[in-house]
Motif scaffolding. Sequence first.
Motif, PDB file in Angstrom:
ATOM      1  N   LEU A 236       1.049  -1.512  -0.370  1.00  8.19           N
ATOM      2  CA  LEU A 236      -0.154   0.012  -0.242  1.00  8.19           C
ATOM      3  C   LEU A 236       1.183   1.707  -0.421  1.00  8.19           C
ATOM      4  CD1 LEU A 236      -2.738  -1.098   2.268  1.00  8.19           C
ATOM      5  CD2 LEU A 236      -3.029  -0.275   0.058  1.00  8.19           C
ATOM      6  N   LEU A 237       2.353   1.358   0.733  1.00  9.51           N
ATOM      7  CA  LEU A 237       2.665   2.648   0.647  1.00  9.51           C
ATOM      8  C   LEU A 237       3.179   2.756  -0.305  1.00  9.51           C
ATOM      9  CD1 LEU A 237       4.022   4.342   2.840  1.00  9.51           C
ATOM     10  CD2 LEU A 237       6.064   2.372   2.729  1.00  9.51           C
ATOM     11  N   PRO A 238       3.558   2.385  -1.605  1.00 11.25           N
ATOM     12  CA  PRO A 238       4.129   2.977  -2.713  1.00 11.25           C
ATOM     13  C   PRO A 238       2.828   3.745  -3.244  1.00 11.25           C
ATOM     14  CG  PRO A 238       4.451   0.927  -3.278  1.00 11.25           C
ATOM     15  CD  PRO A 238       4.220   0.634  -1.837  1.00 11.25           C
ATOM     16  N   LEU A 239       1.556   2.716  -3.189  1.00  9.38           N
ATOM     17  CA  LEU A 239       0.197   3.556  -3.593  1.00  9.38           C
ATOM     18  C   LEU A 239       0.096   4.601  -2.622  1.00  9.38           C
ATOM     19  CD1 LEU A 239      -1.638   0.335  -4.058  1.00  9.38           C
ATOM     20  CD2 LEU A 239      -0.600   1.495  -5.359  1.00  9.38           C
ATOM     21  N   ALA A 240       0.129   4.817  -1.410  1.00  7.71           N
ATOM     22  CA  ALA A 240      -0.211   5.797  -0.396  1.00  7.71           C
ATOM     23  C   ALA A 240       0.365   7.200  -0.913  1.00  7.71           C
ATOM     24  CB  ALA A 240      -0.170   5.683   0.478  1.00  7.71           C
ATOM     25  N   LEU A 241       1.828   7.013  -1.152  1.00  8.65           N
ATOM     26  CA  LEU A 241       2.631   8.455  -1.503  1.00  8.65           C
ATOM     27  C   LEU A 241       1.994   8.696  -2.842  1.00  8.65           C
ATOM     28  CD1 LEU A 241       6.120   6.571  -1.057  1.00  8.65           C
ATOM     29  CD2 LEU A 241       5.011   7.761   0.963  1.00  8.65           C
TER      30      LEU A 241
ATOM     31  N   THR B 103      -7.753  17.909   6.637  1.00  6.89           N
ATOM     32  CA  THR B 103      -7.811  15.877   6.940  1.00  6.89           C
ATOM     33  C   THR B 103      -8.662  15.660   5.861  1.00  6.89           C
ATOM     34  OG1 THR B 103      -9.442  15.507   8.390  1.00  6.89           O
ATOM     35  CG2 THR B 103      -7.101  15.285   9.636  1.00  6.89           C
ATOM     36  N   GLY B 104      -8.334  14.070   4.937  1.00  4.86           N
ATOM     37  CA  GLY B 104      -9.357  14.425   4.239  1.00  4.86           C
ATOM     38  C   GLY B 104      -8.528  12.285   3.442  1.00  4.86           C
ATOM     39  N   ARG B 105      -9.356  12.263   1.969  1.00  2.98           N
ATOM     40  CA  ARG B 105      -9.436  11.227   1.655  1.00  2.98           C
ATOM     41  C   ARG B 105      -8.643  11.536  -0.168  1.00  2.98           C
ATOM     42  NH1 ARG B 105     -12.865  11.431   5.060  1.00  2.98           N
ATOM     43  NH2 ARG B 105     -14.200  12.589   3.321  1.00  2.98           N
ATOM     44  N   LEU B 106      -7.683  10.291  -0.332  1.00  2.00           N
ATOM     45  CA  LEU B 106      -7.634  10.456  -1.657  1.00  2.00           C
ATOM     46  C   LEU B 106      -7.464   8.868  -2.202  1.00  2.00           C
ATOM     47  CD1 LEU B 106      -3.652  11.898   0.349  1.00  2.00           C
ATOM     48  CD2 LEU B 106      -5.676  13.814  -1.670  1.00  2.00           C
ATOM     49  N   ASN B 107      -7.785   9.652  -3.445  1.00  2.78           N
ATOM     50  CA  ASN B 107      -7.714   8.842  -4.412  1.00  2.78           C
ATOM     51  C   ASN B 107      -6.882   8.933  -5.082  1.00  2.78           C
ATOM     52  OD1 ASN B 107      -9.773   7.006  -7.060  1.00  2.78           O
ATOM     53  ND2 ASN B 107      -9.255   5.966  -5.380  1.00  2.78           N
ATOM     54  N   VAL B 108      -6.211   7.782  -5.939  1.00  2.00           N
ATOM     55  CA  VAL B 108      -5.479   8.485  -7.354  1.00  2.00           C
ATOM     56  C   VAL B 108      -5.446   6.714  -8.482  1.00  2.00           C
ATOM     57  CG1 VAL B 108      -3.053   7.173  -6.169  1.00  2.00           C
ATOM     58  CG2 VAL B 108      -3.005   8.402  -7.971  1.00  2.00           C
ATOM     59  N   VAL B 109      -5.657   7.225  -9.384  1.00  2.00           N
ATOM     60  CA  VAL B 109      -5.211   6.490 -10.739  1.00  2.00           C
ATOM     61  C   VAL B 109      -3.901   6.536 -11.231  1.00  2.00           C
ATOM     62  CG1 VAL B 109      -6.703   5.507 -12.508  1.00  2.00           C
ATOM     63  CG2 VAL B 109      -7.801   6.419 -10.759  1.00  2.00           C
ATOM     64  N   TYR B 110      -2.746   5.865 -12.154  1.00  2.00           N
ATOM     65  CA  TYR B 110      -1.845   6.265 -12.457  1.00  2.00           C
ATOM     66  C   TYR B 110      -1.607   4.632 -13.118  1.00  2.00           C
ATOM     67  CZ  TYR B 110       0.337   3.095  -8.863  1.00  2.00           C
ATOM     68  OH  TYR B 110       0.362   2.961  -7.585  1.00  2.00           O
ATOM     69  N   GLN B 111      -0.602   5.220 -13.997  1.00  2.00           N
ATOM     70  CA  GLN B 111       0.300   3.746 -14.853  1.00  2.00           C
ATOM     71  C   GLN B 111       1.705   3.410 -14.018  1.00  2.00           C
ATOM     72  OE1 GLN B 111      -1.072   2.848 -17.925  1.00  2.00           O
ATOM     73  NE2 GLN B 111      -2.874   3.948 -17.607  1.00  2.00           N
ATOM     74  N   LYS B 112       1.571   2.218 -14.133  1.00  2.00           N
ATOM     75  CA  LYS B 112       2.743   1.592 -13.497  1.00  2.00           C
ATOM     76  C   LYS B 112       2.597   0.244 -14.499  1.00  2.00           C
ATOM     77  CE  LYS B 112       4.187  -0.715  -9.756  1.00  2.00           C
ATOM     78  NZ  LYS B 112       4.194  -1.380  -8.292  1.00  2.00           N
TER      79      LYS B 112
ATOM     80  N   ALA C 205      -5.231   3.525  -5.494  1.00  2.00           N
ATOM     81  CA  ALA C 205      -5.189   3.570  -4.631  1.00  2.00           C
ATOM     82  C   ALA C 205      -6.236   4.413  -3.651  1.00  2.00           C
ATOM     83  CB  ALA C 205      -3.606   3.986  -3.584  1.00  2.00           C
ATOM     84  N   THR C 206      -6.251   4.190  -2.771  1.00  2.00           N
ATOM     85  CA  THR C 206      -7.132   5.195  -1.776  1.00  2.00           C
ATOM     86  C   THR C 206      -6.671   5.161  -0.319  1.00  2.00           C
ATOM     87  OG1 THR C 206      -9.307   4.749  -2.800  1.00  2.00           O
ATOM     88  CG2 THR C 206      -9.652   5.617  -0.911  1.00  2.00           C
ATOM     89  N   VAL C 207      -5.989   6.714  -0.447  1.00  2.00           N
ATOM     90  CA  VAL C 207      -6.156   6.691   1.475  1.00  2.00           C
ATOM     91  C   VAL C 207      -6.509   7.670   2.112  1.00  2.00           C
ATOM     92  CG1 VAL C 207      -3.611   5.822   0.674  1.00  2.00           C
ATOM     93  CG2 VAL C 207      -3.833   7.912   0.998  1.00  2.00           C
ATOM     94  N   ASN C 208      -6.034   7.486   4.104  1.00  2.00           N
ATOM     95  CA  ASN C 208      -6.421   8.803   4.713  1.00  2.00           C
ATOM     96  C   ASN C 208      -5.649   9.414   4.895  1.00  2.00           C
ATOM     97  OD1 ASN C 208      -9.512   8.077   4.568  1.00  2.00           O
ATOM     98  ND2 ASN C 208      -9.015   6.823   6.391  1.00  2.00           N
ATOM     99  N   PHE C 209      -5.364  11.317   4.823  1.00  2.00           N
ATOM    100  CA  PHE C 209      -4.113  11.737   5.584  1.00  2.00           C
ATOM    101  C   PHE C 209      -4.336  12.831   6.014  1.00  2.00           C
ATOM    102  CE2 PHE C 209      -6.616  13.917   2.280  1.00  2.00           C
ATOM    103  CZ  PHE C 209      -6.123  15.528   2.253  1.00  2.00           C
ATOM    104  N   ASN C 210      -2.925  13.177   6.927  1.00  2.00           N
ATOM    105  CA  ASN C 210      -3.123  14.353   7.981  1.00  2.00           C
ATOM    106  C   ASN C 210      -2.417  15.060   7.465  1.00  2.00           C
ATOM    107  OD1 ASN C 210      -1.635  15.792  10.004  1.00  2.00           O
ATOM    108  ND2 ASN C 210      -4.202  15.752  11.114  1.00  2.00           N
ATOM    109  N   TRP C 211      -2.721  16.380   6.545  1.00  2.00           N
ATOM    110  CA  TRP C 211      -1.698  17.445   6.444  1.00  2.00           C
ATOM    111  C   TRP C 211      -1.831  18.752   7.949  1.00  2.00           C
ATOM    112  CZ3 TRP C 211       0.372  18.360   1.175  1.00  2.00           C
ATOM    113  CH2 TRP C 211       0.976  19.695   1.465  1.00  2.00           C
ATOM    114  N   GLN C 212      -0.434  19.076   8.111  1.00  2.00           N
ATOM    115  CA  GLN C 212       0.105  20.058   8.550  1.00  2.00           C
ATOM    116  C   GLN C 212       0.877  20.943   7.957  1.00  2.00           C
ATOM    117  OE1 GLN C 212       0.818  18.040  12.505  1.00  2.00           O
ATOM    118  NE2 GLN C 212      -0.886  19.223  13.420  1.00  2.00           N
ATOM    119  N   GLN C 213       1.097  22.409   7.626  1.00  2.00           N
ATOM    120  CA  GLN C 213       1.379  23.071   7.015  1.00  2.00           C
ATOM    121  C   GLN C 213       1.801  24.505   8.235  1.00  2.00           C
ATOM    122  OE1 GLN C 213       0.311  23.942   3.511  1.00  2.00           O
ATOM    123  NE2 GLN C 213      -0.230  25.982   3.664  1.00  2.00           N
TER     124      GLN C 213
END
Length: 216
Positions: free
Chosen positions: A5-10, A46-55, A62-70
């Motif tokens: 899941l990690l590379p998909l999440a990144l 905070t939220g959710r990310l869905n990505v579609v890409y070519q490999k 992949a779909t992941v949740n995230f916390n974003w602080q800046q």
Amino acid sequence: MLKKLLPLALVCLSLSACSTLTSPFSSGAAPSGAAVAPYREQVELTGRLNVVYQKDDKPESATVNFNWQQTAQRTDVTLYSPVGSTLATIAVTPREAVLTQSGKAPRSAPDVDTLSAQMLGWSLPVSGLRDWLQGYAMGADGKRFIASPANDSVTTKDGWRLRYVSWQEVGQNVADNTPGALPQPRRIDAERNASAQADAVSLRIVLDPATSAPAP
């Protein structure tokens, strides 16, 4: 499973930009007539990310949740699996980007592009997300783009097509006396075509409901 899941999440965090963290948009004040809420250097989302890409010429997703602080000089991102397990933490400063996985030594590089290229084969531009998550971007014409429900799409200087699909409103910010009912992004769709420098990627970002902007 987490290793898979990690590379998909990144990938989910990949929007295009460099590692420089300072935004061209002033914190705490939007240009006259702008509908989007004022840009803030300090924010937590905070939220959710869905990505579609070519490999390997095959579509992956992949779909992941995230916390974003800046803050003005730092971005910290934590990626979670759908069941809540921490997949990775990413810390980006003007000096370096550091990626930490559970049970492994942290990996670092001078900038996010270099680090993600090592891990994924393409760059992870945190600076773009710093602006896009709040409704701002640098347009292909080199001009500052400020999103609103009536002005909801742009092609960025680095080739991403952004569309602000839905919005949410936040109330008055007592810290700077900003008026109430200001729109903030709720869902953002972004896509980039394949090029000699990068693969094709499409991204859907759904942010959790916002609250009034906190004091800096």
